[in-house]
Design a protein around this motif. Structure first.
Motif, mmCIF file in Angstrom:
data_model
loop_
_atom_site.group_PDB
_atom_site.id
_atom_site.type_symbol
_atom_site.label_atom_id
_atom_site.label_comp_id
_atom_site.label_asym_id
_atom_site.label_seq_id
_atom_site.Cartn_x
_atom_site.Cartn_y
_atom_site.Cartn_z
ATOM 1 N N TRP A 130 0.833 -1.202 0.000
ATOM 2 C CA TRP A 130 0.000 0.000 0.000
ATOM 3 C C TRP A 130 0.876 1.265 0.000
ATOM 4 C CZ3 TRP A 130 -4.161 2.284 -1.296
ATOM 5 C CH2 TRP A 130 -4.587 3.467 -0.681
ATOM 6 N N PHE A 182 -7.967 5.311 4.325
ATOM 7 C CA PHE A 182 -7.636 5.374 2.901
ATOM 8 C C PHE A 182 -8.146 6.637 2.229
ATOM 9 C CE2 PHE A 182 -9.141 1.021 3.971
ATOM 10 C CZ PHE A 182 -7.913 0.404 4.031
ATOM 11 N N ARG A 217 1.039 7.172 -9.558
ATOM 12 C CA ARG A 217 0.554 8.546 -9.659
ATOM 13 C C ARG A 217 -0.927 8.593 -9.973
ATOM 14 N NH1 ARG A 217 4.198 12.670 -10.665
ATOM 15 N NH2 ARG A 217 6.357 12.080 -10.317
ATOM 16 N N CYS A 270 1.068 4.186 -2.845
ATOM 17 C CA CYS A 270 0.847 5.603 -2.562
ATOM 18 C C CYS A 270 1.986 6.466 -3.113
ATOM 19 C CB CYS A 270 0.688 5.835 -1.062
ATOM 20 S SG CYS A 270 -0.841 5.145 -0.397
ATOM 21 N N TYR A 271 3.197 5.927 -3.102
ATOM 22 C CA TYR A 271 4.343 6.696 -3.600
ATOM 23 C C TYR A 271 4.556 6.534 -5.103
ATOM 24 C CZ TYR A 271 5.886 8.100 1.012
ATOM 25 O OH TYR A 271 5.960 8.690 2.240
ATOM 26 N N MET A 320 -6.364 9.330 0.212
ATOM 27 C CA MET A 320 -5.561 8.951 -0.947
ATOM 28 C C MET A 320 -6.401 8.609 -2.174
ATOM 29 S SD MET A 320 -2.532 9.234 0.121
ATOM 30 C CE MET A 320 -1.757 8.557 -1.348
ATOM 31 N N ILE A 321 -7.678 8.358 -1.976
ATOM 32 C CA ILE A 321 -8.505 7.860 -3.081
ATOM 33 C C ILE A 321 -9.833 8.612 -3.133
ATOM 34 C CG2 ILE A 321 -7.512 5.534 -3.089
ATOM 35 C CD1 ILE A 321 -9.919 4.627 -1.410
#
Ligand SMILES: [Zn+2]
Length: 183
Positions: A85, A120, A93, A89-90, A123-124
């Motif tokens: 995960w 989460f 893109r 995330c890193y 991030m989404i």
């Protein structure tokens, strides 16, 4: 006979507080990859990420990447492999959404899903749930006959201001409409 439209439109059940339903497009490859993942592992919740792009009025999902479920009880829960995960995330893109399956229940968020959402949500923007159980039971659902065509429900993650002085925002899920792009 197929219509001239290149899209297959699938409507999902409205949420009671739904104002304007978001429309998401997904490539048939990504959609089929999710279906294949959950049907390959009917005895556990599978999970993965959705990659795509989001612009002012449209969201497009172009691919799905499997992640490992490291939950101790994967039949009833999912826990993303922490290292995978973090890498996503890193490195990804175009990380735009999260998918997991429900082997035993319908493709609607469980109370645990809602509790885990803040982990989460920053991030989404898309939350997708798949269920094989739901797809086989939906034939009796006369109110939403078109829902039979998909075992996957998608939700838009909305953020609202916390009315209390709590510093964290409140997230909720709003049912979205999924268009499967058949190329
Ligand atoms: Zn769940």
């Amino acid at each position: 006979m197929e219509s001239l439209s290149r899209e297959r439109v699938i409507r999902l059940a409205d949420t009671p507080h739904c104002q304007q339903k978001s429309i998401l497009s997904i490539s048939s490859d990504a959609y089929n990859a999710m279906i294949q993942h959950m049907t390959s592992f009917p005895d556990m919740e599978v999970c993965g990420i959705l990659l795509g792009t989001k612009t002012a009025g449209s969201t497009q999902i172009h691919s799905y990447r499997r992640l490992r479920n490291v939950a101790h009880d994967p039949l009833h829960h999912f826990a993303l492999d922490p290292q995978e995960w973090i890498d996503c995330c890193y490195q990804e893109r175009e990380l735009i959404g999260l998918f997991h399956s429900h082997p035993m229940t319908a493709a609607i968020p469980s109370s645990t899903d809602l509790q885990q959402l803040p982990a989460f949500a920053a991030m989404i923007s898309i939350y997708a749930i798949g269920s094989l159980v739901a797809s086989s039971n939906r034939s009796d659902n006369q109110d939403h006959p078109d829902i039979n065509t998909t075992p996957i429900n998608v939700y838009q993650i909305n953020q609202s201001v916390n009315p209390s002085s709590h510093p964290l925002p409140i997230y909720n899920l709003q049912t979205a409409q999924l268009n499967i792009m058949t190329e």
